[in-house]
Design an enzyme around this catalytic site. Structure first.
Site, PDB file in Angstrom:
ATOM      1  N   LYS A   1     -26.455  21.671  67.530  1.00  0.00           N
ATOM      2  CA  LYS A   1     -25.961  22.455  68.669  1.00  0.00           C
ATOM      3  C   LYS A   1     -27.126  23.309  69.171  1.00  0.00           C
ATOM      4  O   LYS A   1     -27.041  24.534  69.276  1.00  0.00           O
ATOM      5  CB  LYS A   1     -24.758  23.306  68.249  1.00  0.00           C
ATOM      6  CG  LYS A   1     -24.013  23.958  69.406  1.00  0.00           C
ATOM      7  CD  LYS A   1     -23.459  22.964  70.407  1.00  0.00           C
ATOM      8  CE  LYS A   1     -22.684  23.683  71.513  1.00  0.00           C
ATOM      9  NZ  LYS A   1     -22.374  22.797  72.638  1.00  0.00           N
TER      10      LYS A   1
ATOM     11  N   ASP B   1     -20.561  18.738  70.058  1.00  0.00           N
ATOM     12  CA  ASP B   1     -19.354  18.561  70.865  1.00  0.00           C
ATOM     13  C   ASP B   1     -19.386  17.234  71.610  1.00  0.00           C
ATOM     14  O   ASP B   1     -18.375  16.528  71.702  1.00  0.00           O
ATOM     15  CB  ASP B   1     -19.158  19.738  71.823  1.00  0.00           C
ATOM     16  CG  ASP B   1     -20.421  20.114  72.566  1.00  0.00           C
ATOM     17  OD1 ASP B   1     -21.518  19.697  72.168  1.00  0.00           O
ATOM     18  OD2 ASP B   1     -20.313  20.854  73.569  1.00  0.00           O
TER      19      ASP B   1
ATOM     20  N   ASP C   1     -19.338  18.171  57.949  1.00  0.00           N
ATOM     21  CA  ASP C   1     -17.998  18.286  57.384  1.00  0.00           C
ATOM     22  C   ASP C   1     -16.950  17.859  58.418  1.00  0.00           C
ATOM     23  O   ASP C   1     -16.022  17.096  58.123  1.00  0.00           O
ATOM     24  CB  ASP C   1     -17.770  19.737  56.957  1.00  0.00           C
ATOM     25  CG  ASP C   1     -16.582  19.902  56.033  1.00  0.00           C
ATOM     26  OD1 ASP C   1     -15.900  18.897  55.737  1.00  0.00           O
ATOM     27  OD2 ASP C   1     -16.316  21.027  55.599  1.00  0.00           O
TER      28      ASP C   1
ATOM     29  N   ASP D   1     -14.901  13.814  58.756  1.00  0.00           N
ATOM     30  CA  ASP D   1     -13.443  13.680  58.762  1.00  0.00           C
ATOM     31  C   ASP D   1     -12.969  12.950  60.013  1.00  0.00           C
ATOM     32  O   ASP D   1     -12.042  12.124  59.957  1.00  0.00           O
ATOM     33  CB  ASP D   1     -12.777  15.057  58.679  1.00  0.00           C
ATOM     34  CG  ASP D   1     -12.696  15.581  57.249  1.00  0.00           C
ATOM     35  OD1 ASP D   1     -13.309  14.965  56.352  1.00  0.00           O
ATOM     36  OD2 ASP D   1     -12.031  16.608  57.022  1.00  0.00           O
TER      37      ASP D   1
END
Length: 350
Positions: free
Chosen positions: A185, A218, A242, A246
Site C-alpha cells: 500500500k 485494495d 493474512d 483467506d
C-alpha cells in the site's frame, strides 16, 4: 529419521489432525519415509488443567529435537482472549523465526468457486510472517475513556523484506512459475512502500527470467475476484498476506481445504490448516480434514519425500473429484470417512 511434533490443539483440530495422522500412517506403510510422530499435549485443555501454555523447555525441544511441527488448530472460548493460542502459535512463529508463511490456493473443482467462470486458479502467496503490525509495537493511552488513543506500529526491516522476497522468487524458479507480484500500500504507507519496492527490485535483479509487477492491496483484492488466473506468486507483508490468503482460499473452495507452511528454510517448519478451531462444530464429525491432510503433504515435501507428498495430493484431488467431501464442500461424508478414503487411496496407489 525425521521427528514430527503433532499438536492437535483445540476444537476441530483434534478431529482433522486425527485424519492427517491416519494418512501419514498410510504413507509410512507404502513409502517408508521413517517419520516418527511425537504427540504433544498443547492446547486449551492443558492450559485450563495446569495453567500452562507452553514452557521454555518445550520451545527448546520443538526447536532442537524435531524436524517439523504439524498443528491442528488453536482457540477455545473457555480461555479469555485465547492467551494459550497466542503464546503457542505466535510464540512458535516468532521464537523459531518462521518468516515464510506459504499459502497455496489451487482450484480442485470449478464448482467449488463462488466465481462464475473461475478458470484454472493456481496461486501461491508468500506472506512475511514475523514483522508488520503483528509484532505488537505500540500501546494504548487513556484506555477506557473518551480520549483513548491506540497506536499500532508497522515494523518492516531490510532483512525481513529481502528474505521473504527471495523465498518467493526461488519458489517461482523451482515450480516453473513465470511471474512474481509484489502487493503493498505504497501510496498510503510510503515509508514501508519504498522499502518493499526497493528491496523487491533488488531481489528481482537476481532472477531476470521472472516477470514482475506490483499492486496496491485494495486493487489486488479486487483483481483476485475479477481475474485470479493472472497471478502466480504473490509476495507481501504480514497483514496484507493474512487477508489476501483467506480471500484466495475462498476463491478455490473455502478455508476447510486450505493448507499452509510456516518455514525458516534450513532450520524450522510448522504446517497447519488455516480454518481455525471452529468450536461451534467441534465434536460433530463434520469438519473438513482436507486442509490438515494437504498440510501434511506440504510437510512431506519439505522433508524431502516428494513422491509421498504427490501421492497424498493426488488422493485429495481424487476425493474431491469423486464427491468424497464434507458438507462445507457440498458432500455428505464425515470427517473420518473422508480421511479414511484418502488414506486407503494413498495406501493402494489407485
Amino acid at each position: 529419521m525425521p521427528r514430527v511434533a503433532v499438536i492437535p490443539g483445540d476444537g476441530i483440530g483434534l478431529e482433522v489432525m486425527r485424519e492427517a495422522v491416519r494418512v501419514l500412517e498410510a504413507v509410512e506403510s507404502r513409502f517408508s519415509p521413517g517419520c516418527e510422530l511425537v504427540h504433544w499435549d498443547l492446547g486449551a485443555d492443558r492450559f485450563l488443567r495446569d495453567g500452562i501454555t507452553i514452557t521454555d523447555e518445550e520451545f527448546a525441544s520443538l526447536s532442537n529435537d524435531h524436524d517439523a511441527i504439524l498443528l491442528g488448530a488453536l482457540g477455545d472460548p473457555r480461555v479469555p482472549g485465547n492467551q494459550h493460542a497466542r503464546d503457542i502459535l505466535l510464540g512458535l512463529r516468532f521464537r523459531l523465526d518462521l518468516y515464510v508463511n506459504y499459502r497455496p490456493a489451487v482450484l480442485l473443482d470449478p464448482a467449488l468457486s463462488p466465481l462464475k467462470a473461475p478458470g484454472d486458479i493456481r496461486l501461491d502467496i508468500f506472506r512475511e510472517n514475523t514483522e508488520g503490525v503483528y509484532v505488537n509495537l505500540g500501546g494504548t493511552f487513556k484506555e477506557g475513556t473518551d480520549r483513548e488513543t491506540a497506536i499500532q506500529e508497522d515494523l518492516n526491516t531490510f532483512t525481513g523484506v529481502e528474505r521473504i522476497c527471495r523465498a518467493a522468487f526461488e519458489h517461482a524458479v523451482k515450480r516453473g512459475r513465470s511471474r512474481v507480484t509484489l502487493v503493498d500500500k505504497a501510496n498510503a504507507m510510503p515509508a514501508a512502500g519504498r522499502l518493499w519496492r526497493r528491496v523487491f527490485a533488488l531481489v528481482a535483479s537476481d532472477f531476470p527470467d521472472i516477470d514482475t509487477d506490483a499492486m496496491y492491496v485494495d486493487a489486488m483484492a479486487m483483481d483476485l475476484v475479477r481475474r485470479p488466473t493472472r497471478y502466480e506468486v504473490i509476495v507481501t507483508g504480514n497483514l496484507f498476506g493474512d487477508i489476501l490468503s483467506d480471500l484466495a482460499a475462498e476463491l478455490v473452495g473455502g478455508l476447510g481445504a486450505a493448507a499452509s507452511a510456516n518455514v525458516h528454510p534450513g532450520r524450522h517448519a510448522l504446517f497447519e490448516p488455516v480454518h481455525g478451531s471452529a468450536p461451534d462444530i467441534a465434536g460433530q464429525g463434520v469438519a473438513n480434514p482436507l486442509g490438515a491432510i494437504a498440510s501434511a503433504a506440504l510437510m512431506l515435501d519439505h522433508l524431502g519425500h516428494a513422491e509421498a507428498a504427490q501421492a497424498v495430493e493426488e488422493a485429495v484431488v481424487a476425493a474431491v473429484d469423486g464427491g468424497v467431501r464434507t458438507a462445507d464442500m457440498g458432500g455428505d461424508r464425515s470427517t473420518e470417512q473422508v480421511g479414511t478414503w484418502i488414506a486407503d487411496r494413498v495406501l493402494s496407489g489407485g
